[in-house]
Scaffold this motif. Sequence first.
Motif, PDB file in Angstrom:
ATOM      1  N   LYS A 136       1.912   9.132  -6.162  1.00 59.50           N
ATOM      2  CA  LYS A 136       2.311  10.526  -5.949  1.00 59.50           C
ATOM      3  C   LYS A 136       3.426  10.933  -6.910  1.00 59.50           C
ATOM      4  O   LYS A 136       3.451  12.044  -7.413  1.00 59.50           O
ATOM      5  CB  LYS A 136       2.761  10.729  -4.506  1.00 59.50           C
ATOM      6  CG  LYS A 136       1.609  10.743  -3.513  1.00 59.50           C
ATOM      7  CD  LYS A 136       2.102  11.116  -2.118  1.00 59.50           C
ATOM      8  CE  LYS A 136       0.932  11.281  -1.172  1.00 59.50           C
ATOM      9  NZ  LYS A 136       1.368  11.676   0.180  1.00 59.50           N
ATOM     10  N   THR A 137       4.350  10.006  -7.156  1.00 63.64           N
ATOM     11  CA  THR A 137       5.469  10.293  -8.070  1.00 63.64           C
ATOM     12  C   THR A 137       4.959  10.545  -9.479  1.00 63.64           C
ATOM     13  O   THR A 137       5.338  11.520 -10.145  1.00 63.64           O
ATOM     14  CB  THR A 137       6.460   9.120  -8.075  1.00 63.64           C
ATOM     15  OG1 THR A 137       6.931   8.908  -6.742  1.00 63.64           O
ATOM     16  CG2 THR A 137       7.639   9.411  -8.992  1.00 63.64           C
ATOM     17  N   ILE A 138       4.093   9.655  -9.951  1.00 66.80           N
ATOM     18  CA  ILE A 138       3.533   9.789 -11.303  1.00 66.80           C
ATOM     19  C   ILE A 138       2.694  11.055 -11.417  1.00 66.80           C
ATOM     20  O   ILE A 138       2.787  11.810 -12.387  1.00 66.80           O
ATOM     21  CB  ILE A 138       2.699   8.551 -11.660  1.00 66.80           C
ATOM     22  CG1 ILE A 138       3.613   7.327 -11.767  1.00 66.80           C
ATOM     23  CG2 ILE A 138       1.943   8.754 -12.968  1.00 66.80           C
ATOM     24  CD1 ILE A 138       2.866   6.011 -11.868  1.00 66.80           C
ATOM     25  N   PHE A 139       1.854  11.330 -10.420  1.00 65.34           N
ATOM     26  CA  PHE A 139       0.997  12.521 -10.439  1.00 65.34           C
ATOM     27  C   PHE A 139       1.853  13.792 -10.436  1.00 65.34           C
ATOM     28  O   PHE A 139       1.575  14.762 -11.134  1.00 65.34           O
ATOM     29  CB  PHE A 139       0.065  12.509  -9.228  1.00 65.34           C
ATOM     30  CG  PHE A 139      -0.863  13.674  -9.174  1.00 65.34           C
ATOM     31  CD1 PHE A 139      -1.995  13.711  -9.986  1.00 65.34           C
ATOM     32  CD2 PHE A 139      -0.603  14.751  -8.336  1.00 65.34           C
ATOM     33  CE1 PHE A 139      -2.839  14.802  -9.940  1.00 65.34           C
ATOM     34  CE2 PHE A 139      -1.452  15.843  -8.302  1.00 65.34           C
ATOM     35  CZ  PHE A 139      -2.576  15.860  -9.108  1.00 65.34           C
ATOM     36  N   SER A 140       2.946  13.745  -9.657  1.00 68.61           N
ATOM     37  CA  SER A 140       3.834  14.902  -9.575  1.00 68.61           C
ATOM     38  C   SER A 140       4.501  15.182 -10.926  1.00 68.61           C
ATOM     39  O   SER A 140       4.629  16.324 -11.348  1.00 68.61           O
ATOM     40  CB  SER A 140       4.891  14.684  -8.496  1.00 68.61           C
ATOM     41  OG  SER A 140       5.810  15.732  -8.466  1.00 68.61           O
ATOM     42  N   ARG A 141       4.943  14.142 -11.631  1.00 71.63           N
ATOM     43  CA  ARG A 141       5.587  14.294 -12.955  1.00 71.63           C
ATOM     44  C   ARG A 141       4.615  14.880 -13.970  1.00 71.63           C
ATOM     45  O   ARG A 141       4.968  15.746 -14.759  1.00 71.63           O
ATOM     46  CB  ARG A 141       6.094  12.941 -13.432  1.00 71.63           C
ATOM     47  CG  ARG A 141       7.361  12.475 -12.709  1.00 71.63           C
ATOM     48  CD  ARG A 141       7.802  11.123 -13.215  1.00 71.63           C
ATOM     49  NE  ARG A 141       9.028  10.700 -12.533  1.00 71.63           N
ATOM     50  CZ  ARG A 141       9.617   9.519 -12.744  1.00 71.63           C
ATOM     51  NH1 ARG A 141       9.058   8.670 -13.630  1.00 71.63           N
ATOM     52  NH2 ARG A 141      10.710   9.197 -12.091  1.00 71.63           N
ATOM     53  N   LYS A 142       3.378  14.375 -13.953  1.00 73.50           N
ATOM     54  CA  LYS A 142       2.375  14.905 -14.890  1.00 73.50           C
ATOM     55  C   LYS A 142       2.139  16.390 -14.656  1.00 73.50           C
ATOM     56  O   LYS A 142       1.982  17.171 -15.579  1.00 73.50           O
ATOM     57  CB  LYS A 142       1.074  14.137 -14.736  1.00 73.50           C
ATOM     58  CG  LYS A 142       1.118  12.743 -15.349  1.00 73.50           C
ATOM     59  CD  LYS A 142      -0.246  12.078 -15.246  1.00 73.50           C
ATOM     60  CE  LYS A 142      -0.243  10.702 -15.932  1.00 73.50           C
ATOM     61  NZ  LYS A 142      -1.560  10.065 -15.834  1.00 73.50           N
ATOM     62  N   LYS A 143       2.118  16.772 -13.407  1.00 71.25           N
ATOM     63  CA  LYS A 143       1.887  18.172 -13.047  1.00 71.25           C
ATOM     64  C   LYS A 143       3.033  19.057 -13.541  1.00 71.25           C
ATOM     65  O   LYS A 143       2.822  20.137 -14.090  1.00 71.25           O
ATOM     66  CB  LYS A 143       1.744  18.279 -11.525  1.00 71.25           C
ATOM     67  CG  LYS A 143       1.297  19.644 -11.057  1.00 71.25           C
ATOM     68  CD  LYS A 143       1.071  19.623  -9.555  1.00 71.25           C
ATOM     69  CE  LYS A 143       0.614  20.985  -9.071  1.00 71.25           C
ATOM     70  NZ  LYS A 143       0.400  20.999  -7.610  1.00 71.25           N
ATOM     71  N   ASN A 144       4.258  18.560 -13.367  1.00 69.83           N
ATOM     72  CA  ASN A 144       5.437  19.313 -13.823  1.00 69.83           C
ATOM     73  C   ASN A 144       5.456  19.473 -15.340  1.00 69.83           C
ATOM     74  O   ASN A 144       5.825  20.514 -15.863  1.00 69.83           O
ATOM     75  CB  ASN A 144       6.723  18.619 -13.362  1.00 69.83           C
ATOM     76  CG  ASN A 144       6.909  18.728 -11.853  1.00 69.83           C
ATOM     77  OD1 ASN A 144       6.357  19.628 -11.239  1.00 69.83           O
ATOM     78  ND2 ASN A 144       7.660  17.792 -11.275  1.00 69.83           N
ATOM     79  N   VAL A 145       5.070  18.428 -16.065  1.00 68.39           N
ATOM     80  CA  VAL A 145       5.017  18.482 -17.532  1.00 68.39           C
ATOM     81  C   VAL A 145       4.015  19.526 -17.981  1.00 68.39           C
ATOM     82  O   VAL A 145       4.246  20.310 -18.899  1.00 68.39           O
ATOM     83  CB  VAL A 145       4.671  17.093 -18.105  1.00 68.39           C
ATOM     84  CG1 VAL A 145       4.340  17.215 -19.594  1.00 68.39           C
ATOM     85  CG2 VAL A 145       5.824  16.133 -17.894  1.00 68.39           C
ATOM     86  N   THR A 146       2.895  19.610 -17.344  1.00 73.14           N
ATOM     87  CA  THR A 146       1.856  20.587 -17.691  1.00 73.14           C
ATOM     88  C   THR A 146       2.359  22.013 -17.471  1.00 73.14           C
ATOM     89  O   THR A 146       2.150  22.912 -18.288  1.00 73.14           O
ATOM     90  CB  THR A 146       0.599  20.350 -16.832  1.00 73.14           C
ATOM     91  OG1 THR A 146       0.194  19.006 -17.006  1.00 73.14           O
ATOM     92  CG2 THR A 146      -0.519  21.302 -17.236  1.00 73.14           C
TER      93      THR A 146
ATOM     94  N   THR B  84       0.829  -1.207   0.000  1.00 76.70           N
ATOM     95  CA  THR B  84       0.000   0.000   0.000  1.00 76.70           C
ATOM     96  C   THR B  84       0.866   1.260   0.000  1.00 76.70           C
ATOM     97  O   THR B  84       0.601   2.218  -0.742  1.00 76.70           O
ATOM     98  CB  THR B  84      -0.923   0.009   1.233  1.00 76.70           C
ATOM     99  OG1 THR B  84      -1.713  -1.182   1.231  1.00 76.70           O
ATOM    100  CG2 THR B  84      -1.838   1.229   1.212  1.00 76.70           C
ATOM    101  N   VAL B  85       1.918   1.261   0.823  1.00 76.62           N
ATOM    102  CA  VAL B  85       2.822   2.413   0.888  1.00 76.62           C
ATOM    103  C   VAL B  85       3.517   2.629  -0.458  1.00 76.62           C
ATOM    104  O   VAL B  85       3.621   3.761  -0.961  1.00 76.62           O
ATOM    105  CB  VAL B  85       3.871   2.214   2.007  1.00 76.62           C
ATOM    106  CG1 VAL B  85       4.959   3.274   1.925  1.00 76.62           C
ATOM    107  CG2 VAL B  85       3.194   2.239   3.374  1.00 76.62           C
ATOM    108  N   LEU B  86       3.995   1.541  -1.058  1.00 78.38           N
ATOM    109  CA  LEU B  86       4.657   1.638  -2.371  1.00 78.38           C
ATOM    110  C   LEU B  86       3.690   2.163  -3.426  1.00 78.38           C
ATOM    111  O   LEU B  86       4.057   2.963  -4.295  1.00 78.38           O
ATOM    112  CB  LEU B  86       5.197   0.269  -2.787  1.00 78.38           C
ATOM    113  CG  LEU B  86       6.414  -0.237  -1.997  1.00 78.38           C
ATOM    114  CD1 LEU B  86       6.736  -1.666  -2.391  1.00 78.38           C
ATOM    115  CD2 LEU B  86       7.622   0.667  -2.245  1.00 78.38           C
TER     116      LEU B  86
END
Length: 539
Positions: free
Chosen positions: A522-532, A514-516
């Motif tokens: 969060k890592t994937i969501f953070s990358r998408k946000k940075n790309v935008t 669950t932690v992983l």
Amino acid sequence: MYNFFFALSKKLKLWFGLVILILASYANLGEGARILAVFAFPGKSHFMMTKAIISELTRRGHEITLITAFPINEKLSNYKEILIEPVYDFWTDITKHFGVKTIFDLSELDVIGYMKILEILGVATTDHALKQPKVQEIINASDTINKYDLLLAEQFYQEAFLPLAIKYQIPVITACTFGYANFQSQMMGVLTPWSFVPHTFMPLDDKMTFIERIYNTVFSLYEDYFREIIYFPQQDELVKKYFSHLPIEIPSVSKMEKNISLMLLNSYIPLNTPRPAVPAMIPVGGVHILKPKPLPKDIKEFLDGAVDGAIYFSLGTNVRSADLPKEKLEFILDVFKNMKQRVVWKWEDDKIPKLPPNVLVKKWLPQNDILAHKNTKIFITHGGLMGTQEGIYHAVPMLGIPIYCDQSMNMKKAEKYGYGKAIEFKTFTREDFEGTLNELLNNHYYRENAERISQIFRDRPRTAMESAMYWIEYVIKYKGAPQLRSAGADLPWYNFYLLDILTILVLAPLLTFTVLLIICYKTIFSRKKNVTIVKIKKK
């Protein structure tokens, strides 16, 4: 002349030595212990084991005070009997609860139903026994120091008597009249593998299918739940009712039960499923089986004249043959009438309609002595434990008609080892009864297996009675037997069954996963946000 007197002198020495040994044995008998024995359950078949053990203890010089529903009816030395009167009729309570007329109507109950039977009889019979005036005298006695050396009690739903051991500060031995049971697992501190040890009330053996193992596990778990949550609180209430006024601290019934020194079990290989056990569990199966006595004259003549063999028919002390459904009784009698064998039948009423001349009926019969007769070829039984042990001991093949509780499992073992066959009470027809009876009579396979299993059952380093006496006197000698006790008896149920460990083993990987998963998300969501954000800056 010298040689004559020398030889005479040697003989006198031998006789003198023999006299010394005899006197020494009597001296040992005179140092017997004082035993408070509680066998309050009003079951006549159970009392057979009680009577045998108590009689032998008095013979060995022990002083016995016995609380019992039935009299010994023997002249015993050093013996005091506290009779529970009247004998409690627990079957009336049971048939009323289930809305049935006879015990035969209970044959379709499941394990939960059988446990309800035990709950009803356990609470009612224990309450009835504890309120007896002479039992109250023992509970309220002021002289308790060195009054008794041992509490010997039946291990059969009479747990509210256990505070007597605390009052008199003595160890406890229990005698389990029905042998091994899965609930003994927690109380004795030994894990019982439900994967191959069947529940006592299920018609299973140690080779179970996947579905059978599911049922066995569910009902075994339910029994633990039933005892701790439903049944023991009722016994605790009886303890509170009859012992709470005493100036002693009394633990719960559940805790007291786990502090017995030793348990005598009415079981022995190969009639029980091989299973894990602790040293405090002593198998003494068949301890009630005594040397056959001479038969009454009429029975002896009837059996002696059975040149083609005899059939013994008894459904035990609780199930009445006289309550058989009319249609079954009629075809059973017709089958007997057309047989060349003679039949001895335990029949509880004064008479039986249309009784064939080759059938002898009586309200009471000396079962062990009849089974020991050389002409007895078949034993028709309900499959009770005491009776099946006697049948095996005397190598008599059995036709079983199990009705309730452990009887189906007992007959399952008979079929497995080839010394008997069972028919289902509700559905058996004339053809089933006659065909099975003839197969048992005419196929030597069953007699040969009965003789083989009988030999195994008898083959022991000590007799059942010798084992029982040794271990009773062992506990008395050492004032208890903590050295035989398993530490598993001290564990709470969730530790005992390793549920705490299993919880960690299951939750740790699940929590890690669950932690992983959260980190990845969060890592994937953070990358998408940075790309935008980068795309917006370029514009």
